[in-house]
Design a protein around this motif. Structure first.
Motif, short mmCIF file in Angstrom:
data_model
loop_
_atom_site.label_atom_id
_atom_site.label_comp_id
_atom_site.label_asym_id
_atom_site.label_seq_id
_atom_site.Cartn_x
_atom_site.Cartn_y
_atom_site.Cartn_z
N HIS A 49 -4.55 -1.96 -3.91
CA HIS A 49 -3.76 -1.06 -4.74
C HIS A 49 -3.77 -1.48 -6.21
N VAL A 50 -3.78 -0.48 -7.08
CA VAL A 50 -3.75 -0.71 -8.53
C VAL A 50 -2.60 0.10 -9.13
N LEU A 51 -1.78 -0.57 -9.92
CA LEU A 51 -0.70 0.08 -10.66
C LEU A 51 -1.12 0.24 -12.12
N LEU A 67 -10.37 6.00 -10.77
CA LEU A 67 -10.23 5.10 -9.62
C LEU A 67 -9.96 5.87 -8.34
N ASP A 68 -9.18 6.93 -8.45
CA ASP A 68 -8.90 7.76 -7.27
C ASP A 68 -10.19 8.36 -6.72
N SER A 69 -11.07 8.80 -7.61
CA SER A 69 -12.35 9.36 -7.16
C SER A 69 -13.23 8.31 -6.50
N ARG A 70 -12.99 7.04 -6.77
CA ARG A 70 -13.75 5.94 -6.14
C ARG A 70 -13.15 5.52 -4.80
N GLY A 71 -12.03 6.12 -4.43
CA GLY A 71 -11.38 5.77 -3.18
C GLY A 71 -10.42 4.61 -3.28
N ILE A 72 -10.08 4.21 -4.50
CA ILE A 72 -9.14 3.10 -4.71
C ILE A 72 -7.71 3.64 -4.74
N PRO A 73 -6.79 3.08 -3.97
CA PRO A 73 -5.40 3.56 -3.97
C PRO A 73 -4.70 3.23 -5.30
N VAL A 74 -4.25 4.28 -5.98
CA VAL A 74 -3.66 4.13 -7.31
C VAL A 74 -2.18 4.48 -7.26
N LYS A 96 -0.42 7.92 -5.74
CA LYS A 96 1.03 8.05 -5.79
C LYS A 96 1.50 7.95 -7.24
N THR A 97 2.49 8.74 -7.58
CA THR A 97 3.05 8.68 -8.94
C THR A 97 4.50 8.20 -8.88
N TRP A 125 -3.14 -5.62 -6.01
CA TRP A 125 -4.43 -6.12 -6.49
C TRP A 125 -4.55 -6.04 -8.01
N GLY A 126 -4.16 -4.88 -8.59
CA GLY A 126 -4.39 -4.70 -10.01
C GLY A 126 -3.19 -4.15 -10.75
N LEU A 127 -2.92 -4.70 -11.93
CA LEU A 127 -1.91 -4.16 -12.85
C LEU A 127 -2.60 -3.85 -14.16
N VAL A 128 -2.50 -2.60 -14.60
CA VAL A 128 -3.08 -2.18 -15.87
C VAL A 128 -1.94 -1.81 -16.82
N ASN A 129 -1.70 -2.64 -17.81
CA ASN A 129 -0.67 -2.37 -18.81
C ASN A 129 -1.28 -1.51 -19.91
N ASN A 130 -1.12 -0.20 -19.76
CA ASN A 130 -1.76 0.76 -20.65
C ASN A 130 -0.79 1.49 -21.56
N ALA A 131 0.47 1.61 -21.15
CA ALA A 131 1.44 2.39 -21.93
C ALA A 131 1.53 1.86 -23.35
N GLY A 132 1.51 2.78 -24.33
CA GLY A 132 1.59 2.33 -25.72
C GLY A 132 1.83 3.48 -26.68
#
Length: 335
Positions: A49-51, A67-74, A96-97, A125-132
């Motif tokens: 899972h990636v957040l 990532l969703d198109s790659r089959g990775i749970p987001v 999921k949102t 598995w993954g955390l992406v801090n993108n908000a800005g």
């Protein structure tokens, strides 16, 4: 005149400078080895899972869909219900949102509960801090403390708070943290909280990478150049500049001159038009690599301007960077 074989002259130069040939050989070997290592992908991505924060628009929105198109749970954190609904309409039921305000610790704690229920004992598995956010940007003496704290709360303190809350789940999975900085975490182009916040993200990420290495967590920094997102919206920046100008004392306005606001807005608009790329995948591909490669990079420069202009400029003496910025932006009347 005797004919000179340029190829023979070049070969003689190489032979007479063995260190040059050794450096060239080592560079080629390094690039080949890096290419091979970076091609290896993590297995079982469908169970990892990636957040991602800041998925209402821009890089976060595109990465979530990619990532969703790659089959990775987001798990996509959106600031608004509208943003969450719009993303859900474009993705599979696997994505999921959740509503997430990175400046609110209570909101982050709710997100931790939601994510914990989704990932179970596997961890995150993954955390992406993108908000800005980027506005307001402008000359420093146009600004107040709250103008700085508004941006720092989202871009830096929000990154730190979210990361600290999710580290236990990341440790379980021996996962990844991908922090979105900016090329202006290396160079300060304009006044305001944006550049200080991105410098801070760079420093926090470097410390995090070293401290989490023993726990198997890898940390990557993305340094985008100029791209067409809400962060670089000339309409938003011009509106903020006008607001800042209107509240200035008359003596400060006089020191800049009556035409400065228009000249500054025009220069900013022209720079954005010349530099901004519409291909956001140049950034999201770096983000994806940081999440899915066995050997991700510590830093990714994204965009032609980052690689060819800003990164080289960041290594040159400061007066050279100052010269470039003075070409891009007008000077006050009383300079």
């Amino acid at each position: 005149m005797a004919y000179v074989d340029k190829n023979e002259t070049f070969q003689q130069a190489i032979r007479s400078h063995p260190l040059l040939s050794l450096a060239a050989l080592l560079t080629i070997v390094f690039l080949i080895c890096r290419f091979i290592l970076e091609s290896f992908k993590v297995d079982s991505l469908a169970q990892r899972h990636v957040l991602i924060t800041g998925c209402d628009s821009g890089f976060g929105n595109l990465l979530a869909r990619q990532l969703d198109s790659r089959g990775i749970p987001v798990i996509a954190g959106c600031f608004t219900e509208k943003g969450a609904a719009g993303l859900s309409a474009l993705t599979s039921s696997r994505l999921k949102t959740l509503q997430l305000n990175v400046t609110d610790s209570a909101s982050i704690k709710k997100a931790v509960e939601f994510v914990t229920a989704e990932v179970g004992q596997r961890g995150l598995w993954g955390l992406v801090n993108n908000a800005g956010i980027s506005s307001p940007i402008g000359p420093i003496d146009w600004l107040k403390l709250e103008d700085f704290t508004k941006i720092l709360d989202v871009n830096l303190l929000g990154v730190i708070d979210v990361t600290l809350h999710f580290l236990p789940l990341l440790k379980k999975a021996k996962g990844r943290v991908v922090n979105i900085a900016s090329i202006f975490g290396r160079l300060a182009l304009a006044g305001g909280g944006y550049c200080p916040s991105k410098y801070g993200v760079e420093a926090f990420s470097d410390c995090l990478r070293k401290d989490m290495q023993p726990f198997g967590i890898k940390v990557s920094i993305i340094e985008p150049g100029f791209f067409q997102t809400a962060v670089t919206s000339s309409k938003i920046h011009e509106g903020d500049l006008k607001r800042l100008w209107d509240r200035l004392p008359q003596d400060v306005k006089d020191s800049y001159g009556t035409t400065f606001l228009q000249e500054y807005s025009d220069a900013q608009r022209l720079s954005l038009r010349l530099l901004c790329s519409s291909d956001l995948s140049k950034v999201t591909n770096c983000m994806e690599h940081g999440l899915t490669a066995c050997y991700p990079r510590s830093r990714y420069g994204a965009g032609w301007d980052a690689k060819l202009l800003w990164i080289p400029l960041s290594y040159l003496p400061s007066f050279m960077a100052d010269f470039v910025f003075n070409v891009l932006l007008p000077l006050p009347k009383s300079h």
